[in-house]
Design an enzyme around this catalytic site. Sequence first.
Site, mmCIF file in Angstrom:
data_model
loop_
_atom_site.group_PDB
_atom_site.id
_atom_site.type_symbol
_atom_site.label_atom_id
_atom_site.label_comp_id
_atom_site.label_asym_id
_atom_site.label_seq_id
_atom_site.Cartn_x
_atom_site.Cartn_y
_atom_site.Cartn_z
ATOM 1 N N GLN A 241 0.828 -1.204 0.000
ATOM 2 C CA GLN A 241 0.000 0.000 0.000
ATOM 3 C C GLN A 241 0.860 1.251 0.000
ATOM 4 O O GLN A 241 1.898 1.332 0.679
ATOM 5 C CB GLN A 241 -0.918 0.002 1.221
ATOM 6 N N SER A 321 4.484 -5.987 2.907
ATOM 7 C CA SER A 321 3.222 -5.846 3.643
ATOM 8 C C SER A 321 2.069 -6.473 2.850
ATOM 9 O O SER A 321 2.014 -7.687 2.679
ATOM 10 C CB SER A 321 2.968 -4.374 3.965
ATOM 11 N N LEU A 322 1.162 -5.654 2.316
ATOM 12 C CA LEU A 322 0.082 -6.176 1.498
ATOM 13 C C LEU A 322 0.603 -7.048 0.361
ATOM 14 O O LEU A 322 -0.010 -8.062 -0.014
ATOM 15 C CB LEU A 322 -0.717 -5.011 0.912
ATOM 16 N N ARG A 346 -9.109 -7.468 4.931
ATOM 17 C CA ARG A 346 -7.980 -6.901 5.670
ATOM 18 C C ARG A 346 -8.023 -5.377 5.630
ATOM 19 O O ARG A 346 -7.825 -4.703 6.658
ATOM 20 C CB ARG A 346 -6.668 -7.398 5.058
ATOM 21 N N HIS A 430 0.994 -2.099 11.363
ATOM 22 C CA HIS A 430 2.128 -2.866 11.893
ATOM 23 C C HIS A 430 2.539 -2.376 13.280
ATOM 24 O O HIS A 430 3.726 -2.209 13.578
ATOM 25 C CB HIS A 430 3.315 -2.809 10.921
ATOM 26 N N GLN A 479 1.828 -10.758 10.677
ATOM 27 C CA GLN A 479 2.362 -9.611 9.954
ATOM 28 C C GLN A 479 1.692 -8.296 10.337
ATOM 29 O O GLN A 479 2.330 -7.250 10.388
ATOM 30 C CB GLN A 479 2.210 -9.863 8.443
#
Length: 548
Positions: A241, A321-322, A346, A430, A479
């Site tokens: 993202q 991440s994503l 998510r 996060h 994560q």
Amino acid sequence: GFVYGMGLVRGLIGTGVAENVLLIGVETLSRIVDYTDRNTCVLFGDGAGAAVFAGCGAEDGILGVSMHSDGVLGDLLEVRRRDVAGVSRHRGRARPLHQDARQGAVQGRGARDGGEPAPGARHRRAFAVGPRPAHPAPGEPPHHRRGVRADGAAREQGGGQHRSLREHVLRFDSDQPRRGGARRPRRARRPGRLRGVRRRRHLGRLGGALDGAGAEARAGRRPRRRSERGQVKLAFLFPGQGAQSVGMGRALAQRHAAAGAVFETADRVVGFPLSRVCWEGPEDELRMTAIAQPALLAHSVAALSVLEQAGIRPAWVAGHSLGEYSAAVAAGAIPFEDAVRLVHRRGELMHRAGIEQPGTMAAILGLDLPAIEALCAEASSQGVVRAANLNAPGQVVISGEIPAVERACEIARQRGAKRAIRLAVSGAFHSPLMGSAAQGLAASLAATSFRDPQCPVVTNVSAEPVTGAAELRDALERQLLGAVRWEESMRWLLAQSPDAFIEVGTGRVLRGLLRPLDSTARTLGVDDPDSLAATLSALGAVPARGMA
């Protein structure tokens, strides 16, 4: 080739045809030489160079050029066309510029051809040029052919030198007689010379630009190795993202049916025209977490589908991440439809958590991780703040409650950070502030069927590869609260010596993060049809039938 080019430059400037000359030389011998053959790679490699030549004092510059060629291919050193720049005219006839093929190397300052210059020699700018020879008499061979082919006496006189040079060449290049017309058994070919070139090109041979083993050896790393079958080893990287932009994926979907089918599937799964938002915006809507995440996934998988159609597949995958969900799709661990449902859910959960517990994120540039951990500890008196994305040396993103993040940025500036910038995000991703989102995501992950990845997935939380379905599900669950250890993940991949990294999806962020770790690493990208074509060309891949 560059030495020969310098000879041409000397002639052009010395005769006044040109005042300044740009000389560019390129060698890509690795296209026909097996670089894994250590007997040849030290002799034949790739390289490129360029220099601008101009006139200067009479005692400086290039004073002589001698190529030490045997003259057999002297005709190749002639310019015969009358309309070519650089052909001088003498008494109404075109006299080709020529360099005597029997002469030897470049001589620098203070040197002369064979010692002192001949009487009557004149200098033009920086280049010593001998006197113009008289025009040949009728029936006499042209000067530019003497000693090469037409003047039999001159050839006979230098025959011994020619034979010894030819023998010298044959000692190092046993293919030379075959190229000159002589035939011999295939098994007599020098091992490693042209072996399997055609097969490698069709299996994705990277060509000369990937032969960075010399730089790797100087950096203390082992050279990159191809598989036994000659296939290249590729690492696919998937953006997260923040990389989204209006228009992403449109050209790819319009040009390739496989990419268009991916966006159609995503539209159907999320229940609204996601592709329209990707291609037309508005940007504010595309930036929303619940939309940006499935949009980035769709674009990455659309690019992936076209690569797979061309037969390009990864040896390792990693996602930021994503992007780790895109990596899971690329590894065959999650079907695309299930991945769209997961990332859409998510995004919704993360957006809701940001409303329940407001937070933000900030990028800090120019400080190492220990310094950032220390300033986060100092700023924690204002609330939760921690290092969230460990992207690259000197580039770390912190996440937490707004007052704590702002205080951490102030401390960072005081301690010499180059920049400390708040990011436009909807929550403290996060970080512990995503606790409620992590609980909801865990339930969705548990309800999703995972398969063992077909290639290792380097996960964010461990910076190590996983090869089992259960391990990958656990990594995706942890994560959301854990840090993205991207720098360590890339260091692990670099240690595997992949032939190239391909950023699959929107933007160039991940290639930029890789550069400080290894400036010699080969990086490619697939974002639109142009970048796809460039990547396929670099890989030497043959497009599948039906691909534009």
